[in-house]
Design an enzyme around this catalytic site. Structure first.
Site, mmCIF file in Angstrom:
data_model
loop_
_atom_site.group_PDB
_atom_site.id
_atom_site.type_symbol
_atom_site.label_atom_id
_atom_site.label_comp_id
_atom_site.label_asym_id
_atom_site.label_seq_id
_atom_site.Cartn_x
_atom_site.Cartn_y
_atom_site.Cartn_z
ATOM 1 N N HIS A 155 5.511 7.799 2.870
ATOM 2 C CA HIS A 155 4.819 7.570 1.590
ATOM 3 C C HIS A 155 4.507 8.908 0.918
ATOM 4 O O HIS A 155 3.380 9.174 0.519
ATOM 5 C CB HIS A 155 3.543 6.759 1.795
ATOM 6 C CG HIS A 155 3.130 5.998 0.562
ATOM 7 N ND1 HIS A 155 2.458 4.812 0.606
ATOM 8 C CD2 HIS A 155 3.292 6.273 -0.766
ATOM 9 C CE1 HIS A 155 2.221 4.365 -0.614
ATOM 10 N NE2 HIS A 155 2.723 5.249 -1.469
ATOM 11 N N ARG A 193 6.018 -0.143 -3.096
ATOM 12 C CA ARG A 193 5.002 -0.617 -2.160
ATOM 13 C C ARG A 193 5.697 -1.377 -1.037
ATOM 14 O O ARG A 193 6.651 -2.136 -1.271
ATOM 15 C CB ARG A 193 3.991 -1.530 -2.864
ATOM 16 C CG ARG A 193 3.069 -0.810 -3.851
ATOM 17 C CD ARG A 193 2.122 0.140 -3.132
ATOM 18 N NE ARG A 193 1.157 0.771 -4.021
ATOM 19 C CZ ARG A 193 1.320 1.942 -4.616
ATOM 20 N NH1 ARG A 193 2.463 2.607 -4.425
ATOM 21 N NH2 ARG A 193 0.376 2.463 -5.385
ATOM 22 N N GLU A 198 1.929 -0.344 6.953
ATOM 23 C CA GLU A 198 1.920 1.084 6.691
ATOM 24 C C GLU A 198 0.624 1.691 7.221
ATOM 25 O O GLU A 198 -0.457 1.190 6.870
ATOM 26 C CB GLU A 198 2.054 1.341 5.190
ATOM 27 C CG GLU A 198 2.312 2.796 4.840
ATOM 28 C CD GLU A 198 2.633 2.987 3.363
ATOM 29 O OE1 GLU A 198 3.637 2.392 2.886
ATOM 30 O OE2 GLU A 198 1.867 3.695 2.688
ATOM 31 N N ASN A 246 5.583 10.684 -3.940
ATOM 32 C CA ASN A 246 4.678 11.379 -4.845
ATOM 33 C C ASN A 246 3.648 12.091 -3.976
ATOM 34 O O ASN A 246 2.661 11.492 -3.563
ATOM 35 C CB ASN A 246 3.995 10.402 -5.792
ATOM 36 C CG ASN A 246 3.108 11.117 -6.773
ATOM 37 O OD1 ASN A 246 3.415 12.213 -7.219
ATOM 38 N ND2 ASN A 246 2.005 10.507 -7.114
#
Length: 303
Positions: A264, A216, A245, A267
């Site tokens: 990001h 994070r 972000e 995943n």
């Protein structure tokens, strides 16, 4: 069991749940929810028959206030994405160490010496500290071990981490910064870990250190990172997450040849849609059997 997925129904998830014998119903009639939204999407009250809420992600800090106030149990997606995130982490670290961004931005084949200068800190005889040593860390250690690195794993409890050469706790974190060469941040974002990589931490790292954050953005003080790079306190960074972000256009980290950034996507969304149904099926089976949830969110701990 009866389920409802909202606010963004994923066809793959609903199909897999249905094929496993669960029944899709209206929200207020469900025995469990699969919830993939933000705080603004969660109802003010939950039906009495609701047993649990399945979150698709391992990190649930964005809905932690909802979890604490909802009066219902939650399960998270911890462990579902160990392979994808570990693979992305290794790719980011290798790209940074091999100066891929620097070379791409240079636009010339002729800068051999400068490239060598930027790749003079590879894996040989190096130590990697993995801060937040859960399932992703275990898989990452398996990927890193063939390179011959030493591994320091840092977790909350100090429990054993398979493959790690040493395990320390978050309470020992200040002793870790000077000892490793590369730092991979995989910790959950909580009050305890917020901006744990701050100016003091960066200053304590060796000048050849590389910081990788795939957890994070709030775990790293972005302004402190920019300053540490400008002052030569560390050699580079590889970031899949940032604070803020998304990282604004024109931010100095975008242009810095020592910083590799991905948006990001460690995943990717298709991976989430592909895997979350299996966790919901597990959660429903254990809940129906004896009321347990193997991956239940600890509201007090924050994950």
């Amino acid at each position: 069991m009866k389920f409802h997925m909202f606010p963004n129904p994923w066809e793959e998830t609903i199909t897999e749940l249905t094929e496993a014998g669960h029944q899709e119903v209206a929200r207020d009639d469900a025995e469990f929810w699969v919830f993939n939204g933000g705080p603004e999407d969660f109802p003010e009250s939950v039906p009495k028959g609701l047993g649990f809420v399945q979150a698709p992600f391992a990190g649930v800090e964005h809905v932690m206030d909802v979890i604490r106030s909802s009066g219902v149990r939650w399960a998270n997606g911890a462990g579902l994405y160990d392979n994808t995130v570990a693979e992305s982490t290794l790719a980011l670290l290798l790209a940074q160490l091999h100066a891929h961004k620097y070379v791409a931005q240079s636009g010339s084949w002729s800068n051999h010496q400068e490239v060598e200068d930027h790749t003079s800190f590879l894996f040989e005889d190096k130590t990697v500290a993995i801060v937040g040593a859960g399932g992703i860390a275990v898989r990452l250690i398996e990927l890193l071990k063939p390179f011959g690195v030493e591994i320091i794993a840092v977790n909350r409890s100090g429990r054993e981490v398979p493959g790690a050469d040493e395990v320390l706790t978050f309470k020992d974190i200040n002793a870790v910064w000077p000892r490793a060469d590369y730092f991979v941040i995989l910790a959950p974002l909580t009050d305890e870990t917020y901006r744990m990589v701050n100016a003091d931490a960066l200053r304590a790292m060796p000048p050849h250190a590389v910081l990788v954050n795939v957890a994070r953005g709030g775990l790293v003080d972005t302004d402190a990172l920019v300053q540490a790079l400008a002052d030569g306190e560390i050699a580079g960074a590889a970031l899949d997450v940032t604070d803020p972000e998304p990282l604004p256009d024109g931010h100095p980290l975008w242009e810095d040849p020592r910083v590799v950034i991905t948006p990001h996507k460690a995943n990717p969304p298709y991976s989430v849609r592909k895997r979350v149904a299996s966790r919901a099926i597990e959660s429903a089976a254990s809940f129906a059997k004896d009321g347990t949830l193997d991956y239940e969110v600890d509201a007090e701990a924050g994950y």
